[in-house]
Design a protein around this motif. Sequence first.
Motif, PDB file in Angstrom:
ATOM      1  N   ARG A   9       5.050   4.001   5.607  1.00 18.82           N
ATOM      2  CA  ARG A   9       4.820   5.192   4.772  1.00 18.82           C
ATOM      3  C   ARG A   9       5.722   6.345   5.232  1.00 18.82           C
ATOM      4  NH1 ARG A   9       2.175   9.686   5.277  1.00 18.82           N
ATOM      5  NH2 ARG A   9       1.215   9.050   7.221  1.00 18.82           N
TER       6      ARG A   9
ATOM      7  N   GLU B   6      -4.562  14.262  -3.736  1.00 17.13           N
ATOM      8  CA  GLU B   6      -5.171  12.985  -4.084  1.00 17.13           C
ATOM      9  C   GLU B   6      -5.754  12.964  -5.496  1.00 17.13           C
ATOM     10  OE1 GLU B   6      -4.451  13.128   0.024  1.00 17.13           O
ATOM     11  OE2 GLU B   6      -5.519  14.523  -1.254  1.00 17.13           O
ATOM     12  N   THR B   7      -6.017  14.134  -6.082  1.00  9.64           N
ATOM     13  CA  THR B   7      -6.617  14.155  -7.416  1.00  9.64           C
ATOM     14  C   THR B   7      -5.547  14.031  -8.507  1.00  9.64           C
ATOM     15  OG1 THR B   7      -6.479  16.542  -7.647  1.00  9.64           O
ATOM     16  CG2 THR B   7      -8.465  15.662  -6.600  1.00  9.64           C
ATOM     17  N   SER B   9      -2.761  12.403 -10.897  1.00  8.82           N
ATOM     18  CA  SER B   9      -2.554  11.045 -11.410  1.00  8.82           C
ATOM     19  C   SER B   9      -1.273  10.481 -10.796  1.00  8.82           C
ATOM     20  CB  SER B   9      -2.435  11.069 -12.934  1.00  8.82           C
ATOM     21  OG  SER B   9      -1.194  11.627 -13.297  1.00  8.82           O
ATOM     22  N   ASP B  10      -1.103   9.166 -10.915  1.00 10.27           N
ATOM     23  CA  ASP B  10       0.109   8.537 -10.380  1.00 10.27           C
ATOM     24  C   ASP B  10       1.352   9.131 -11.022  1.00 10.27           C
ATOM     25  OD1 ASP B  10      -1.676   6.998  -9.049  1.00 10.27           O
ATOM     26  OD2 ASP B  10      -1.437   5.237 -10.336  1.00 10.27           O
ATOM     27  N   VAL B  27       1.363   9.617  -0.664  1.00  8.80           N
ATOM     28  CA  VAL B  27       0.036   9.512  -1.306  1.00  8.80           C
ATOM     29  C   VAL B  27      -0.006   8.273  -2.197  1.00  8.80           C
ATOM     30  CG1 VAL B  27      -1.609  10.649  -2.858  1.00  8.80           C
ATOM     31  CG2 VAL B  27      -0.283  12.016  -1.231  1.00  8.80           C
ATOM     32  N   LEU B  28       1.076   8.084  -2.959  1.00 16.82           N
ATOM     33  CA  LEU B  28       1.128   6.927  -3.857  1.00 16.82           C
ATOM     34  C   LEU B  28       1.121   5.630  -3.043  1.00 16.82           C
ATOM     35  CD1 LEU B  28       1.556   6.685  -7.040  1.00 16.82           C
ATOM     36  CD2 LEU B  28       3.789   5.806  -6.411  1.00 16.82           C
ATOM     37  N   GLU B  30      -0.214   5.150  -0.082  1.00 13.96           N
ATOM     38  CA  GLU B  30      -1.565   4.903   0.438  1.00 13.96           C
ATOM     39  C   GLU B  30      -2.494   4.388  -0.658  1.00 13.96           C
ATOM     40  OE1 GLU B  30      -2.935   8.394   2.440  1.00 13.96           O
ATOM     41  OE2 GLU B  30      -1.417   8.213   3.996  1.00 13.96           O
ATOM     42  N   ARG B  31      -2.258   4.880  -1.876  1.00 18.61           N
ATOM     43  CA  ARG B  31      -3.116   4.472  -2.991  1.00 18.61           C
ATOM     44  C   ARG B  31      -2.920   2.989  -3.328  1.00 18.61           C
ATOM     45  NH1 ARG B  31      -3.030   8.803  -7.866  1.00 18.61           N
ATOM     46  NH2 ARG B  31      -3.941  10.203  -6.325  1.00 18.61           N
ATOM     47  N   TYR B  32      -1.702   2.487  -3.183  1.00 22.38           N
ATOM     48  CA  TYR B  32      -1.422   1.138  -3.691  1.00 22.38           C
ATOM     49  C   TYR B  32      -0.987   0.115  -2.649  1.00 22.38           C
ATOM     50  CZ  TYR B  32      -2.209   2.892  -8.290  1.00 22.38           C
ATOM     51  OH  TYR B  32      -2.809   3.432  -9.385  1.00 22.38           O
ATOM     52  N   THR B  75      -1.369   5.202 -14.663  1.00 22.41           N
ATOM     53  CA  THR B  75      -1.547   4.506 -13.395  1.00 22.41           C
ATOM     54  C   THR B  75      -0.281   3.699 -13.088  1.00 22.41           C
ATOM     55  OG1 THR B  75      -2.730   2.766 -12.254  1.00 22.41           O
ATOM     56  CG2 THR B  75      -2.823   2.711 -14.639  1.00 22.41           C
ATOM     57  N   GLU B 152      -8.821   5.707 -16.157  1.00 26.59           N
ATOM     58  CA  GLU B 152      -9.220   7.119 -16.069  1.00 26.59           C
ATOM     59  C   GLU B 152      -9.370   7.759 -17.450  1.00 26.59           C
ATOM     60  OE1 GLU B 152      -6.228   8.840 -13.581  1.00 26.59           O
ATOM     61  OE2 GLU B 152      -7.149   8.110 -11.763  1.00 26.59           O
TER      62      GLU B 152
END
Lengths: 256, 188
Positions: A9, B6-7, B9-10, B27-28, B30-32, B75, B152
């Motif tokens: 990351r 974090e709130t 959207s992608d 952030v992206l 970590e999300r995926y 997304t 969403e």
Amino acid sequence: MSNYLDALRQELVAASDRLTQPSPAMARQRRWWRRSPRALAIALAGLAVSATAIAATTPWQPLFGDPGSPQPRVTGSAPPAGQLALLSVLRRPQTPEDRGVITQQTLRYFGTSTQGVYTSYIRQLPSGQGALPAILLPARSWQVPGLNKNDVLCLFVAEANADGGAKGCYTTTEVESGTAGGSLGAIVYGLVPDGVAQVQFDYPTGTQVVAVHDNFYEQRAPQNTVRGGGTTPVRPQGTSWLDAQGEPTTHQPGSP
Amino acid sequence: MVMAPETRSDRELLEAVRGGEAAAYGVLFERYQTVVLAYLLRRTRHREAAADLAGEVFARALLAVHRGRGAVEDTAAGWLLTIARNVLLDSVRRGRVEERARRELGIQRLALTDGDLERIDAQTGDVDRVVALVQQLPESQRAALKARILEERDYADIAADLGCSDLVVRQRVSRALKTLRSKLEAQP
């Protein structure tokens, strides 16, 4: 988190940062061109290829005003977080219609009074009254004689059966206080924050409730006849915001 | 009013990355990361290869973002998994894990420790469990859950699509989540 994934990351974030920062290596390359005309020729040939890639990363730049008229600055970044949090219409993806021919026709009513236009956040609003749809256009500033606002949400509402309409730019505070809107002929319109599903107008002759779509409402108000034969919308005695169940929202127009 | 990263959207995160906010790509990621890893692990059945391929997937996606491409939908899951599939196919064709995007970005190939492998197992195992449990839900609940959580979408929008009221959609999503929660808690 895994050390491997954490390290990956960090590498990715650093790489992303490098891609948007001009590197010292690029500065050295510029000096290098001056010393070598042949290198300059090669660089120019390469430029033709890379121009396509550069164009792909620039923000959408539709034509504002008339062809040949000065264009406002545009930006590919996002509007302030407060505006995104307030209006779901800005959080939804931009659709082909938002960038479509009809929107572009409407943008001819915008010129250099708006600067720093967030073109990826221009939205076509569900408007059934005008010859053209209403448009929401966020921008960093709006400046007209005697008025200068920053971080604005501009609305253009087209006039029915006519070439033209009403344009105004509002701050986040004005949206929250219920003063982001206006009237055009018999039509009263406005922007409202998330959570407001309906707007109720109390007139001396009765109550009218209008649905909100994409944070936008427009309503045909009762009319007063004025001297000379024209009409003007009746000013409501009260305006309330209602939620999806028809209940008053916690935050009401005019409240701090 | 400040919105936490974090709130977003992608799609908003990708736009922020293009605009110069490098941390948004973190952030992206970590999300995926788990979704991409689980996808690659299911196909390779090899943890080191899956982790190596995931590095190339996110590097290729990053290059695409800076070249003006990216998720069309709100997304990024489908877009990232398409890249994962392409990286996997390219690697199979060449007989080695692809690394062109990482080389272009100057990203080193990273070594994995035993601890890393165990944590990857744990992360991807959770995804497999949830996917399996979602498959067991009644079709009506699964459709409502997918539309609300993955896509969403607004309740009203989902209700119009499914031909029922907002209230029914809310009940289906709520029941689906309750079922998943209780089944996950019941599992060791």
